[in-house]
Scaffold this motif. Structure first.
Motif, PDB file in Angstrom:
ATOM      1  N   TYR A  46     -27.591 -22.917  30.554  1.00 49.35           N
ATOM      2  CA  TYR A  46     -27.881 -23.314  32.035  1.00 49.35           C
ATOM      3  C   TYR A  46     -29.186 -24.273  31.910  1.00 49.35           C
ATOM      4  O   TYR A  46     -29.193 -25.473  32.284  1.00 49.35           O
ATOM      5  CB  TYR A  46     -27.871 -22.325  32.835  1.00 49.35           C
ATOM      6  CG  TYR A  46     -28.601 -22.523  34.196  1.00 49.35           C
ATOM      7  CD1 TYR A  46     -27.737 -22.982  35.234  1.00 49.35           C
ATOM      8  CD2 TYR A  46     -29.752 -22.743  34.470  1.00 49.35           C
ATOM      9  CE1 TYR A  46     -28.092 -23.430  36.574  1.00 49.35           C
ATOM     10  CE2 TYR A  46     -30.311 -23.046  35.717  1.00 49.35           C
ATOM     11  CZ  TYR A  46     -29.661 -23.371  36.595  1.00 49.35           C
ATOM     12  OH  TYR A  46     -29.970 -23.835  37.956  1.00 49.35           O
ATOM     13  N   ARG A  50     -29.253 -28.050  32.184  1.00 48.80           N
ATOM     14  CA  ARG A  50     -30.119 -28.773  33.466  1.00 48.80           C
ATOM     15  C   ARG A  50     -31.427 -29.703  32.993  1.00 48.80           C
ATOM     16  O   ARG A  50     -31.241 -30.764  33.679  1.00 48.80           O
ATOM     17  CB  ARG A  50     -30.709 -27.565  34.220  1.00 48.80           C
ATOM     18  CG  ARG A  50     -31.469 -27.846  35.427  1.00 48.80           C
ATOM     19  CD  ARG A  50     -32.466 -26.604  36.027  1.00 48.80           C
ATOM     20  NE  ARG A  50     -33.663 -26.596  35.341  1.00 48.80           N
ATOM     21  CZ  ARG A  50     -34.692 -25.766  35.523  1.00 48.80           C
ATOM     22  NH1 ARG A  50     -34.564 -24.852  36.576  1.00 48.80           N
ATOM     23  NH2 ARG A  50     -35.559 -25.954  34.777  1.00 48.80           N
ATOM     24  N   CYS A  80     -23.837 -34.701  39.277  1.00 54.20           N
ATOM     25  CA  CYS A  80     -23.227 -33.168  39.329  1.00 54.20           C
ATOM     26  C   CYS A  80     -21.959 -32.840  38.566  1.00 54.20           C
ATOM     27  O   CYS A  80     -21.742 -31.802  37.895  1.00 54.20           O
ATOM     28  CB  CYS A  80     -23.207 -32.631  40.667  1.00 54.20           C
ATOM     29  SG  CYS A  80     -22.352 -33.602  41.542  1.00 54.20           S
ATOM     30  N   SER A  84     -21.965 -30.209  35.158  1.00 53.10           N
ATOM     31  CA  SER A  84     -21.215 -28.792  35.418  1.00 53.10           C
ATOM     32  C   SER A  84     -20.112 -29.013  34.436  1.00 53.10           C
ATOM     33  O   SER A  84     -19.832 -27.914  33.822  1.00 53.10           O
ATOM     34  CB  SER A  84     -20.603 -29.003  36.991  1.00 53.10           C
ATOM     35  OG  SER A  84     -21.519 -28.867  37.658  1.00 53.10           O
ATOM     36  N   HIS A 126     -19.508 -32.769  45.713  1.00 55.51           N
ATOM     37  CA  HIS A 126     -20.421 -32.210  44.953  1.00 55.51           C
ATOM     38  C   HIS A 126     -19.999 -31.131  43.977  1.00 55.51           C
ATOM     39  O   HIS A 126     -19.228 -30.080  44.571  1.00 55.51           O
ATOM     40  CB  HIS A 126     -21.644 -31.727  45.817  1.00 55.51           C
ATOM     41  CG  HIS A 126     -22.696 -30.968  45.169  1.00 55.51           C
ATOM     42  ND1 HIS A 126     -23.393 -31.397  44.336  1.00 55.51           N
ATOM     43  CD2 HIS A 126     -23.122 -29.606  45.114  1.00 55.51           C
ATOM     44  CE1 HIS A 126     -24.545 -30.454  43.852  1.00 55.51           C
ATOM     45  NE2 HIS A 126     -24.224 -29.498  44.354  1.00 55.51           N
ATOM     46  N   LEU A 128     -20.649 -27.821  41.383  1.00 54.12           N
ATOM     47  CA  LEU A 128     -21.318 -26.797  40.523  1.00 54.12           C
ATOM     48  C   LEU A 128     -20.335 -25.825  39.786  1.00 54.12           C
ATOM     49  O   LEU A 128     -19.098 -26.273  39.654  1.00 54.12           O
ATOM     50  CB  LEU A 128     -21.906 -25.768  41.847  1.00 54.12           C
ATOM     51  CG  LEU A 128     -21.054 -25.109  42.664  1.00 54.12           C
ATOM     52  CD1 LEU A 128     -22.109 -23.931  43.435  1.00 54.12           C
ATOM     53  CD2 LEU A 128     -21.137 -26.080  43.989  1.00 54.12           C
ATOM     54  N   THR A 129     -20.635 -24.691  39.432  1.00 51.78           N
ATOM     55  CA  THR A 129     -19.835 -23.894  38.526  1.00 51.78           C
ATOM     56  C   THR A 129     -19.802 -22.531  38.952  1.00 51.78           C
ATOM     57  O   THR A 129     -20.631 -21.828  39.658  1.00 51.78           O
ATOM     58  CB  THR A 129     -20.322 -23.776  36.870  1.00 51.78           C
ATOM     59  OG1 THR A 129     -21.740 -22.856  37.042  1.00 51.78           O
ATOM     60  CG2 THR A 129     -20.505 -25.131  36.548  1.00 51.78           C
ATOM     61  N   ARG A 139     -22.235 -18.062  40.921  1.00 50.65           N
ATOM     62  CA  ARG A 139     -22.377 -19.424  40.659  1.00 50.65           C
ATOM     63  C   ARG A 139     -23.791 -19.940  40.297  1.00 50.65           C
ATOM     64  O   ARG A 139     -24.805 -19.383  40.745  1.00 50.65           O
ATOM     65  CB  ARG A 139     -21.874 -19.969  42.141  1.00 50.65           C
ATOM     66  CG  ARG A 139     -20.511 -19.733  42.642  1.00 50.65           C
ATOM     67  CD  ARG A 139     -20.347 -20.224  43.810  1.00 50.65           C
ATOM     68  NE  ARG A 139     -18.705 -20.304  44.008  1.00 50.65           N
ATOM     69  CZ  ARG A 139     -18.069 -20.642  45.003  1.00 50.65           C
ATOM     70  NH1 ARG A 139     -18.966 -21.455  46.136  1.00 50.65           N
ATOM     71  NH2 ARG A 139     -16.575 -20.506  45.270  1.00 50.65           N
ATOM     72  N   THR A 141     -25.803 -23.869  39.182  1.00 47.96           N
ATOM     73  CA  THR A 141     -25.776 -25.178  39.560  1.00 47.96           C
ATOM     74  C   THR A 141     -26.770 -26.138  38.434  1.00 47.96           C
ATOM     75  O   THR A 141     -27.851 -26.203  38.693  1.00 47.96           O
ATOM     76  CB  THR A 141     -26.340 -25.697  41.015  1.00 47.96           C
ATOM     77  OG1 THR A 141     -25.316 -24.720  41.783  1.00 47.96           O
ATOM     78  CG2 THR A 141     -26.016 -27.038  41.209  1.00 47.96           C
ATOM     79  N   VAL A 143     -28.030 -28.824  37.614  1.00 48.01           N
ATOM     80  CA  VAL A 143     -27.552 -30.137  37.916  1.00 48.01           C
ATOM     81  C   VAL A 143     -28.983 -31.084  37.867  1.00 48.01           C
ATOM     82  O   VAL A 143     -29.105 -31.804  37.254  1.00 48.01           O
ATOM     83  CB  VAL A 143     -26.935 -30.487  39.209  1.00 48.01           C
ATOM     84  CG1 VAL A 143     -26.961 -31.669  39.713  1.00 48.01           C
ATOM     85  CG2 VAL A 143     -25.528 -29.728  39.090  1.00 48.01           C
ATOM     86  N   VAL A 166     -27.209 -22.019  43.840  1.00 43.10           N
ATOM     87  CA  VAL A 166     -26.310 -22.872  44.387  1.00 43.10           C
ATOM     88  C   VAL A 166     -26.802 -24.056  44.931  1.00 43.10           C
ATOM     89  O   VAL A 166     -26.176 -25.216  44.656  1.00 43.10           O
ATOM     90  CB  VAL A 166     -25.280 -22.372  45.397  1.00 43.10           C
ATOM     91  CG1 VAL A 166     -24.260 -21.144  44.572  1.00 43.10           C
ATOM     92  CG2 VAL A 166     -25.987 -21.539  46.644  1.00 43.10           C
ATOM     93  N   HIS A 167     -27.738 -24.217  45.633  1.00 43.52           N
ATOM     94  CA  HIS A 167     -28.327 -25.169  46.345  1.00 43.52           C
ATOM     95  C   HIS A 167     -30.016 -25.270  46.793  1.00 43.52           C
ATOM     96  O   HIS A 167     -30.211 -23.911  46.860  1.00 43.52           O
ATOM     97  CB  HIS A 167     -27.469 -25.884  47.236  1.00 43.52           C
ATOM     98  CG  HIS A 167     -27.360 -24.985  48.614  1.00 43.52           C
ATOM     99  ND1 HIS A 167     -27.332 -23.730  48.665  1.00 43.52           N
ATOM    100  CD2 HIS A 167     -27.695 -25.315  49.863  1.00 43.52           C
ATOM    101  CE1 HIS A 167     -27.839 -23.222  49.891  1.00 43.52           C
ATOM    102  NE2 HIS A 167     -27.539 -24.230  50.665  1.00 43.52           N
TER     103      HIS A 167
END
Length: 230
Positions: A46, A50, A80, A84, A126, A128-129, A139, A141, A143, A166-167
């Motif tokens: 990850y 990133r 993104c 991902s 958008h 994510l995973t 989950r 992200t 990104v 996630v965000h």
């Protein structure tokens, strides 16, 4: 759950080509020791995705050929969806199931230039995973890299393999920043035609030309500098 239940979320696909030499080399560099367990591997991969692959929406290549994980690893940049896909390829290469999640989001901190290209502050598709760890789906992200987060006054998203990441709902000053508006679903591979058609419909000005599959030129770093000087 049987291994057959995870077959589609571990498979090599057109876009998640995890058996490629490019993805294999990336994973080997991140995990020279192989990792201690799935959680350790997922977390280390990850952070590698990133921060080692630059997030950039401007100039992003959205052609079918450029959307494979192997090509994105070689380019070392993407938005993104690109990032991902690399994370999913890396996960599947070490036997960790993963799916692509597609959503619509409102980004309150989008630059004025991005808003002009996007047609407002709502960005469709958008990505994510969703990652299967410890017997459940979480989950992640991978990104927005650390440099970009610093320039836009955001805290980088962390991921420990146990909780959703996630965000960014708020920036460092507590102002609302991002919110999910709609979820399109989870996918075993990138539904390329669906996303391309949707992007052309929702964000036509984002593309460099009517027949282009590359986004307009620019720089998020430059946008951040202009925003801070405004």
């Amino acid at each position: 759950m049987s291994s057959d239940a995870f077959a589609s979320t571990l498979a090599a696909t057109e876009f998640i080509d995890h058996a490629s030499s490019e993805v294999s080399a990336f994973v080997a560099e991140v995990l020279p020791d192989g990792g201690t367990d799935d959680r350790d591997r997922a977390v280390r991969l990850y952070y590698a995705v990133r921060d080692r692959i630059t997030y950039e929406i401007y100039g992003a290549d959205f052609s079918r050929e450029a959307m494979t994980a192997s090509q994105i690893v070689s380019a070392k940049r993407g938005m993104c969806i690109h990032k991902s896909l690399v994370y999913l390829a890396a996960l599947r290469s070490v036997g960790i199931p993963g799916r692509l999640v597609l959503t619509d989001v409102r980004n309150h901190l989008a630059s004025e230039r991005i808003k002009q290209y996007v047609g407002g502050d709502v960005f469709h598709y958008h990505a994510l995973t969703s990652v299967h760890l410890g017997g459940r789906w979480v989950r992640a992200t991978p990104v927005f890299n650390k440099l970009l987060c610093r320039l836009y006054g955001m805290k980088p998203l962390e991921f420990d393999g146990t909780a959703d990441s996630v965000h960014h709902p708020f920036d460092e000053h507590g102002a609302r920043q991002m919110e999910f508006l709609r979820e399109h679903g989870e996918f075993d591979d990138l539904p390329y035609d669906l996303v391309l058609t949707g992007m052309l419909r929702e964000h036509p000005a984002l593309f460099a030309g009517p027949d282009s599959r590359r986004f307009a030129a620019g720089s998020l770093v430059a946008d951040a500098a202009a925003r801070s000087n405004a």
